[in-house]
Structures are given as C-alpha cells and as structure tokens.
Scaffold this active site. Structure first.
Site: not given
Length: 755
Positions: A37-38, A233-234, A264, A615
């Site tokens: 994503k980043t 973001d998010e 998430q 994770r």
DNA sequence: CCCGCTTACGTTTTT
DNA sequence: CGTAAGCGGG
C-alpha cells in the site's frame, strides 16, 4: 507515457501501477494487509511530481507519525532528494509534499489561520490528562456529582460528539434524558473552559479546522488551490469530522485518492466510521476503484487462515488476499492449561525460534487487553529474555516528563494556567492549596490570568509573607528562563531549568522509582537534542509541537536492542513480524465479553483477529487456555469462535492435555450446533479448582528462594551484579547493589540468587 | 507532605 | 486478582 523502464513505475504490479498512473480525479484503493500500500502511494506521489506537479500542491494525510515518517523517507529515496530535510517540510519550503497526520496538518493550518475564528494562534494542545483535569474542574463548577457523571464518562460523550462534528447546541437538540442534558451542559462548559485557557484538545484540532473552512470560504479556497492532489491513508479509520475536513478540501478539484482496508477497521469505538470508505464510490461516482490483493508479507498458509476468519463478516467488499509464498509452517493452535502456562509456552516458543535464527525483534506477542501483558512480562523476566512493552503507561504521560514539559509551556506562554498550576509547587516549594485558593479567587475577581496574579502577589490580601516570597522567587525563575529561551535552544534551556529548580534532587530520591524518573527526564533531554540545529525559539516550539503529537508506536523503529515485543492487537496494525503469537483466544477474552452481544462490535473483534493474523510473515501461533484467572475467579472459557473458522488443512492443533482432542471436537460441534449464535452461559461455566501444577520446577524455585533473602544477605542479580538486601517484605526485596543502584524486586520473578 | 489503608473497578486508544 | 485513586493519620 510512462514505460516499465521508468524507475518510478518499474517494479510495481499491475494494480499498483494503475494507482500510480491515474492521477486525475477520485481514486479508491482497497489495499489489503501487506499488499504494498505504502509502495503504491509513494510511487503515485513521486509520479505526480514527475509529471510536473509541485510538491507543495500535494497533501498526504496519515493517522500516525510512524506512517507519515515512513512515507517521507520512501519518497525521499525514490526521488533521490538529499536536501529535502524534515525541517524544510515544517516551514513549507521543502521539496517534499506535505505529509503528516490529520492532527499535525490541522495544527499547521490553525497556527496560521485560527485568528479568523477569533482565537489566538499560540494555543496549547491538551492531551488526555489535561482533558480529564479540565473536565473534572468543569463538573465541579457545575456542581455535578462525580457519581452522577464521571469526568471520563463525560469526556467520552464529548469525544463522540466531536468526532461526529456535533456542537453543544446541536447536541442539546437531541438531549431528551436528564442525564444527557447534564452531559450537554458539561460539554458546553468544557468548550468554554478550553477557549478561556487558549487550548484545543485533539478533537478540536480537526473540528476547528472544519469550522474555519466553513466560516471562511476564502481560507478554504486558498487551501483548495494549494493542495490540489489529496491522499488519505487508512481511510477506513476516519471519523466524521476528518471526513468533513477532507471532503471540503476535495470538493473543488476532486483529486482525492483514499487508501484503506475495510477489513482492518478496528477503531469504530473511537468514532471511526467505516461507511466513509464503503460509500466513497457513491459520493464520487466517477471514482476509479483499484484492489491490491497480492500480499508480499505472509505465506499462503497464513493468508488462507486469515481469509477464512474474515470471510465470516458480512457486507465487505469482495477481496481475497493471496501470496507467492506457497510454502511455510502450519498455523499452530496451542491449547494450554491456564494463563500462566500460556505465558510460559509463548516465551518458550520465542526462544526456540530465536535459536533457529529469528531474532526477538522479529517476534511479537499480541493480546486483547493490556491487563494480559503482566504475565508475559513476568515470564520474560523469569526466562531472562529481553522484552519491550508497547503502550501501557506512555512515556510522555509520565508525571516527571509532563512536569518538565509544563515548565517549558509556561516559559513559552505564561498564560497557560494549567501548566502553571502543575508546576507552581513542583518541586515542592510550600505553595499549597490555601495560597492557591486565595490567588485563584483574586484572579477571578480581578479578571486576571494566574500569571498576572502571580506577578502582583504583593498586592494580594490573605497571603502569608513567606508564601509571597516563595512565589516571587518562582516568577523570577520563570522570567529569567524566558530570557534564556530567547538565546538558547531547548536542550540548553531545559538543562538550565533543571538546575534552577533543582529537579534532580527532587526526582532522584534514592529509590528505584526516583532513579527511573530521573532517567526519563534524561531521555527527554536526549530527544531535545534533535532540535539543537534550529533557532532557539523555533527549537522550543518545534519540540513542544512534536511532543504533543507523538505516540508510543512511533518509538518502536528507533529501538535497536533485540527484544521480544509485547503489545495489544490494536497497536500492531501496520507492523509485521516473522513470528506472531496471539494469546488469550477464548470467548470472553477475544472476542471480549463486552462486545459479544453486539453484532457490529463482534464484527470489529473479528477484524481485529484478522489484523493480528496478517502481521505474521511466516510463523503464526494462536493460544487459548482451558482455564483462566480473571478478576480473582478461575473460569473456563470456550475457545474463541474465531478458531472455528481456521481451515484444517493449514492448521495444526496442539494441546498440553491428553484429552484435548476430544475437547476440540466437542467445542467445535457446540459452536456449529448453535449456528454461530451467542450462548450467554458458555463463558460462565467454571471448572472445579484444579490444583495440579505441571510446572513443578517453578514452584520449587520460588519456595527455595524465599529464605535466603533475609535482611543484610548478599545476592546477585543477572543484570545489576552483586548487592546487599536492605529489607524484605513478603515477596518483595529491596536491594542496594555495589554499583550504588537501589532497586526492589519481586522474588518470585527477579533473576536474583543468594550468594 | 507522605504513607498506608480502603475502596472501586476492570476493553481497545493513531493524536 | 491486581491496580489506581482517594482519604485520613502521623
């Protein structure tokens, strides 16, 4: 047109490339865990700049400093910028786009334009503690009984209103019950009190920005013209106020790129509104939707398990993560006797993997509630392995740290009454409640600030001569430091300050706690050194600004020791580890008992499980205990319903009990029979006390130890060396080491042995 | 001002 | 059970 030879585009997968190249109009990127994503975001921004968009025309908003910092670093690398330093970013002169958290971006806007709302630019930012203090005072002023409405409860209502951008007036409209009317009065008064103190709380930073945009269209237009390319973001974690802020900025050019993962979303309890992302396409019908489904982090086994768990949630956008990493160990589901065994087992697993070459830094233990951390911490101490707990008592929330910061705030802005109140008697200088009562009465009567009152102390009746002298001394110190602040950077100023008030003597009181307190102040000082290259005043203000807006997770990356990480599931989002252990997967613990009767909260718990599982890069272990001590009672909880969804072909189930295979079959059947519905009594079943301790060695250990630690006996500690026992009370011994350090230990835990 | 005792409480928390 | 906060006594 860009070709694959372009370094900015090269190495991106197809959807990532699409995200990077589509720069006009709204874009929704559904980016699953570990999907790069980043990477997509940073390459997109780099591409924008390549296409001639000026850096200052690009805004990227994140939720954490960690995310913002990472993005800045990666873009810097991508563009080979060597002189686009962070400080340039701060003054807006840099070659980097504006990247920061919602709060820091808003602070930046407000520092510039809040005067348009009739407020002062030098406002202070109130943290949780400050808020609670203020609310306490407000409730007292309103003569509201603490039993009727507790400060924390009132603040949680206020927080909810603010995250939904509801003003006290609007809230009053819907307040039907007497209780809610009380809440509204508190809300109104609280806002008034903030304004009087020239303070904004975290929520205000967003809300006042929205208000500014609403009330001053010309200001809004200026920002719309500046930031023509917006990134969030998010996005699934945005609340309504944040949504408003972004929507207002976006409405002119509609170049809004939001990234997120509805799976998430774990912060609804804090006001995050998952609808913001789910309904993005309704709001921007022309939006391009991109799905990033390839995962570059985990093995396919981990993903299959995680996918199966999250699949049980209804109405989520269709999305299925997959990975090239087809091989890997099975997901281990470990049943243990009780919570102690769980901790011991988890630590053992960590050590095993460590031996196989996975450093502790690449391993984590995740739990649902902070209270669970204690046992793991103790197990680590017992095993003598290094660990770090993320969260818990925050560094910047520690009393001694806040005291020093309050001094700096007061030096910068003596009108900051809360800070003055905090430090006027720290270190103790015999200015007590009586004196302060007179002062505050006088201040209110004369309509003076506390600082102005302090300066006129000689005129004030009822205050004793001695107290007057001490106050004069105090104001003199602050005034001198105000001058020092003009010519010395923050670190030097603080060194002077600590010396001037003899902080070391006050904090370092020969106890372990005192030592820690002083150490914390030293650590604060070392943080300040990063600001030494700036002009004195800028160094002070930048430092305070940054400190007001950092979190605990931000510090993770800066720690270099090899230590096992312990943290709550909420804090792990955005991180990754070779080895992830999720503890306490039992009904009532995870999902937490308070969520089990609410469908939506239960879905959020499931997402939390999904976040935790994803994770893991390679090793994933899930623990549940047959019995667990909770609030003084031993209870037997059924295994978490989330475990029911783990596919058998990627899961290995283990138990420390021979009968477990049977137990497993039984619980699974039970869950299935009930059709996934909640059985209220399931977690209440209490097993008869089983006093069979399998770990005999531990019991023996502590028993033997006890007698050998009488007063005056010599001992050795694994880390502190040799020393003498000063006193022993039950399990706790006080030891003075030959190095001079004094510490107290719990015998049953500490690696302490008699000599 | 500091301590030790009593009492209340017990989910998660980017800033 | 463990903890944090509040309060009364020294």
């Amino acid at each position: 047109m860009k070709t694959t030879a372009d370094p900015i585009i090269n190495g991106l997968n197809e959807p990532q490339r699409e995200a990077a190249l589509h720069i006009q109009g709204p874009v929704l990127i559904l980016a699953g865990a570990g999907s790069g994503k980043t990477r997509a975001l940073t390459h997109r921004i780099a591409h924008l700049m390549h296409e001639g968009v000026q850096p200052w025309q690009i805004l990227a908003v994140t939720f954490t400093n960690r995310a913002a910092t990472e993005m800045k670093e990666r873009i810097t690398n991508l563009l080979h910028i060597t002189d686009g330093t962070d400080m340039d970013f701060k003054t807006g002169q840099g070659r980097l786009p504006v990247m920061g958290t919602f709060h820091s971006v808003c602070v930046r806007i407000l520092r510039r334009d809040i005067e348009r709302l009739g407020r002062d630019r030098s406002f202070v930012i109130y943290d949780r503690d400050d808020q609670e203090k203020l609310m306490k005072q407000v409730l007292k002023d309103l003569h509201i009984d603490e039993k009727e409405l507790k400060p924390r409860a009132a603040l949680s209502y206020v927080g909810r209103f603010k995250s939904e951008a509801v003003s006290p007036k609007e809230a009053a409209h819907d307040a039907t019950t007497p209780h809610m009317q009380l809440v509204i009065r508190a809300y109104e008064r609280y806002q008034g009190a903030l304004k009087e103190s020239n303070a904004l709380d975290f929520d205000d930073l967003i809300l006042e920005t929205v208000r500014l945009f609403h009330e001053c269209p010309e200001v809004l237009e200026r920002y719309q013209e500046t930031w023509r390319y917006l990134h969030v973001d998010e996005y699934q974690d945005t609340n309504h106020a944040q949504y408003l802020m972004i929507s207002l900025l976006a409405q002119k050019y509609r170049n809004l790129c939001v990234i997120g993962d509805p799976d998430q979303s774990i912060y609804a309890f804090r006001g995050a509104d998952i609808r913001n992302i789910l309904q993005f396409e309704k709001e921007y019908p022309e939006a391009l939707r991109i799905k990033l489904e390839q995962n570059y982090r985990s093995t396919q086994l981990v993903l299959s398990a995680a996918n199966a768990v999250i699949a049980a949630n209804p109405s989520r956008p269709e999305k299925e993560m997959w990975s090239d990493r087809k091989e890997g160990p099975q997901i281990l589901v470990q049943e243990v006797e009780d919570e102690k065994k769980e901790a011991a087992d988890a630590i053992k697993e960590a050590e095993n993997l460590r031996r196989e070459g996975v450093p502790f830094n690449d391993q984590v233990i995740l739990y649902r509630t902070n209270a669970q951390s204690r046992l793991f911490e103790e197990a680590c101490m017992r095993a003598g392995i290094p660990y770090r707990i993320v969260g818990g008592v925050k560094f910047y929330a520690r009393k001694e740290v806040k005291d020093v910061l309050a001094y700096l705030h007061a030096i910068l802005n003596p009108g900051d009454t809360l800070s003055l109140l905090r430090i006027i008697n720290v270190p103790a200088r015999k200015i007590g409640d009586t004196t302060m009562g007179h002062l505050q009465a006088y201040a209110a009567e004369q309509k003076l600030t506390l600082w102005e009152t302090l300066l006129r102390i000689r005129e004030i009746p009822n205050v004793q001569e001695g107290a007057k002298n001490r106050i004069t001394e105090f104001t003199a110190v602050l005034q001198r430091l105000q001058e020092v602040a003009q010519r010395q950077v923050v670190a030097a100023l603080t060194t002077d300050l600590l010396h001037a008030v003899d902080m070391e003597k006050w904090l370092r009181d020969e106890t372990e706690e005192g030592e820690n307190r002083w150490q914390n102040v030293q650590e604060l000082l070392s943080v300040m050194h990063k600001y030494s290259a700036l002009e004195p005043m800028l160094s002070l203000t930048s430092f305070l600004e940054e400190v007001a807006l950092v979190s605990e997770v931000d510090k993770l990356s800066t720690m270099r020791d090899d230590a096992l990480t312990l943290m709550t599931l909420h804090l792990c989002k955005g991180l990754e580890f070779e080895h992830v252990m999720i503890a306490g997967c039992e009904e009532g613990i995870f999902p937490h008992s308070n969520t089990m009767y609410d469908k939506e909260q239960l879905e959020e718990e499931r997402r939390l499980m999904y976040v935790g599982m994803t994770r893991a890069k390679t090793h994933l272990r899930i623990f549940f205990a047959r019995s667990r001590m909770l609030w003084g009672n031993t209870q037997a909880n059924a295994p978490s319903r989330f475990l029911d969804d783990l596919p058998d072909n990627v899961t290995e189930r283990r138990s420390d009990d021979i009968l477990s295979a049977f137990a497993w079959g039984a619980t699974k059947a039970m869950h299935t029979r009930s059709g996934g519905k909640i059985e209220p009594f399931r977690q209440k079943e209490t097993l008869p006390e089983v006093e069979f301790n399998q770990d005999l060695s531990f019991t023996v250990d502590t028993e033997v130890n006890q007698d050998a630690f009488s007063d005056g006996s010599r001992v050795e500690h694994a880390a502190f060396g040799q020393g003498t026992v000063l006193s022993k009370r039950g399990d706790v011994v006080d030891v003075r080491f030959d190095s001079g350090v004094r510490k107290s230990f719990a015998l049953s835990i500490a690696p302490l042995r008699p000599l």
